[in-house]
Design a protein around this motif. Sequence first.
Motif, mmCIF file in Angstrom:
data_model
loop_
_atom_site.group_PDB
_atom_site.id
_atom_site.type_symbol
_atom_site.label_atom_id
_atom_site.label_comp_id
_atom_site.label_asym_id
_atom_site.label_seq_id
_atom_site.Cartn_x
_atom_site.Cartn_y
_atom_site.Cartn_z
ATOM 1 N N HIS A 74 0.810 -1.219 0.000
ATOM 2 C CA HIS A 74 0.000 0.000 0.000
ATOM 3 C C HIS A 74 0.850 1.279 0.000
ATOM 4 O O HIS A 74 0.600 2.182 -0.805
ATOM 5 C CB HIS A 74 -0.957 -0.009 1.185
ATOM 6 N N PRO A 75 1.871 1.397 0.846
ATOM 7 C CA PRO A 75 2.652 2.655 0.849
ATOM 8 C C PRO A 75 3.382 2.923 -0.460
ATOM 9 O O PRO A 75 3.616 4.091 -0.797
ATOM 10 C CB PRO A 75 3.642 2.450 2.007
ATOM 11 N N TYR A 76 3.745 1.874 -1.204
ATOM 12 C CA TYR A 76 4.529 2.064 -2.432
ATOM 13 C C TYR A 76 3.736 1.736 -3.697
ATOM 14 O O TYR A 76 4.334 1.581 -4.760
ATOM 15 C CB TYR A 76 5.803 1.204 -2.377
ATOM 16 N N VAL A 100 14.403 0.198 1.531
ATOM 17 C CA VAL A 100 14.791 0.456 0.146
ATOM 18 C C VAL A 100 16.272 0.151 -0.019
ATOM 19 O O VAL A 100 17.092 0.590 0.798
ATOM 20 C CB VAL A 100 14.505 1.918 -0.249
ATOM 21 N N GLU A 101 16.593 -0.594 -1.073
ATOM 22 C CA GLU A 101 17.986 -0.942 -1.346
ATOM 23 C C GLU A 101 18.329 -0.602 -2.796
ATOM 24 O O GLU A 101 17.542 -0.863 -3.708
ATOM 25 C CB GLU A 101 18.241 -2.429 -1.096
ATOM 26 N N ASP A 138 17.274 5.075 -1.063
ATOM 27 C CA ASP A 138 16.118 5.835 -0.601
ATOM 28 C C ASP A 138 15.232 6.171 -1.790
ATOM 29 O O ASP A 138 15.710 6.301 -2.922
ATOM 30 C CB ASP A 138 16.568 7.116 0.098
ATOM 31 N N ILE A 139 13.929 6.297 -1.553
ATOM 32 C CA ILE A 139 12.955 6.697 -2.572
ATOM 33 C C ILE A 139 12.142 7.853 -2.007
ATOM 34 O O ILE A 139 11.648 7.784 -0.879
ATOM 35 C CB ILE A 139 12.038 5.534 -2.963
ATOM 36 N N GLN A 140 12.014 8.903 -2.797
ATOM 37 C CA GLN A 140 11.246 10.071 -2.398
ATOM 38 C C GLN A 140 10.203 10.387 -3.460
ATOM 39 O O GLN A 140 10.505 10.354 -4.657
ATOM 40 C CB GLN A 140 12.152 11.283 -2.205
ATOM 41 N N THR A 151 15.024 8.402 -6.877
ATOM 42 C CA THR A 151 15.805 7.402 -6.153
ATOM 43 C C THR A 151 17.155 8.014 -5.785
ATOM 44 O O THR A 151 17.700 8.847 -6.510
ATOM 45 C CB THR A 151 16.025 6.144 -6.996
ATOM 46 N N LYS A 152 17.692 7.565 -4.657
ATOM 47 C CA LYS A 152 18.988 8.043 -4.197
ATOM 48 C C LYS A 152 19.765 6.893 -3.588
ATOM 49 O O LYS A 152 19.211 6.109 -2.805
ATOM 50 C CB LYS A 152 18.812 9.152 -3.156
#
Length: 556
Positions: A169-171, A233-234, A246-248, A257-258
């Motif tokens: 759900h969050p992604y 997140v990987e 990380d995903i923003q 993505t970072k």
Amino acid sequence: MAVCARLCGVGQSRRCRRRQRNDQQEQGSDSDMDEEEEEKIVGQRRSDAGSSGGPGRVAAVAAAATAEPSDTCEYGSGHNTNRGGSNTGPPHPESLMELPPELLVEIFSLLPGTVLPNVALVCKKFRQILNTETIWRRRCAEEFGMREDLRKMEATGVSSQDLYVKLLHPYRHILGLWQPDIGPYGGLLNVVVDGLFIIGWMYLPPHDPRVEDPMRRRPLFRIHLLESKKATVECMYGHKGPHKGDIQTVKKDEFSTKCNQTDHHRMPGGRQEEFRTWLEEEWGRTLEEIFHEHMQELILMKFIYTSQYDNCLTYRRIYLPPLMPSDLLQPGLFKGTYGSHGLEIVMLSFHEMSARATKLTGDPNVPAGQLTLDVDLSQPVDLPELDQQRNIDVLSRIILGIHEKVQREVEQPASDTSACVEHAEEEADDAAAEETEVDHGACVDACQSGPSGSSSSPEAQPFVLPLGVMARNEVYPRTCRKCFYGTGLIAGHGFTSPERTPGLFVLFDEDRFGFIWLELKSFSLYSRLMDHLPHAHAPSMEPFEAMLRNMQSWTS
């Protein structure tokens, strides 16, 4: 008892608690009611409160989910004609609270997972029932296609509810197709639920010039639940395995993505080793095996440009084009040959009387997002005999004749349309008198027929490339279905002096088409992507066309 069984969805052998209470309190009141009278009351109840099952009940629960929390949850109109008075009919549940738990589980399983948190706020009983794994297992399967993977996951101690609430759900907003912002090169990212992970796969064309080969995939990131049941997140870029990322969410239909450990992208041999590894993956050969100097420069330029991002990218959502009944063939994604630039990915879509191919991957000359092909489906082309097809001058006369006529029609006022028709009829008479003037016949058909118009071309006709036309892939079909006039976009380095030049669109079959660039004297062969791409189709034509306009502005 028959009424109770029909309402609760159980057999005669399963008695609900409310019927048992009423039997004890009011024995003999109306227990002898015949079947016909029971049906009549059930019909009245349904007209007031909606059907006891199916969409009506689901709608009622959805409405209750948005209401204020309370101790009781009235279903339908909530009439209470039996309290404090004599019963005039068989008892019925007057609220969802009185339904058996197993029936509530079935009802809640039909609701979208996005509304279930609101359902849990209604009352304590609903909150307890929503802890049932059956509900969340069904939501994971129906909304995200997870079935067999759920059994493996539950064996590890992760519940379907945790998977849905903390990962899926969050992604959910990043599932689907995306185009990375990598300057003129673009790309194609497909984010999917893959096993117990959400994985972002970068889709790469096959090695040049094998356009018929399947796409290559490279994982860029993944999201999964750790033992702590927290989504992590990987970054998957590089050759040292997964590491912190990380995903923003930047804004709607856009995310970034970072990588938090870019040192994992470095190789012991330095940039030279990284370049050799990249070249082998990108082109399937070494730099020494690429003898063309200009091609070597283009390859080196792409490596320097793309490697600077280190998987810290911004992605914008893209859609697959919707299918319309009048489409010449199934729209979608195709791999195509682009000379020294190698293979690129285009999106074929149909817009009334035109077919358009938009670049998803690009190059320094014509960047991603630009309209590489624009085909006029109102201008069919009848190919000459096979021996004449080998003559580039014959093909040029046909295409350039149509090109000049189209240019005149664009320039002249709409009131002169009748004059164009008369001119076309005169050319048709001349074409009948002079069979060698095949371009006249094409002009007539262009004015009087559409994609499936009155062209006399057979369903499959012989096709061969004219002598002098360069093709990266010599293995192309030797028969085609239809041909149309179109234009292709060419430009100088840095997208300077862009120009649309005439050419021939050749439809081979449902999965392959080609384009002859007259000015460049080159041929591009396109082959369909066969990959399954869930969560990628446009909801309608309007948002798809808006997306195409935005894509062109990204790289213009």
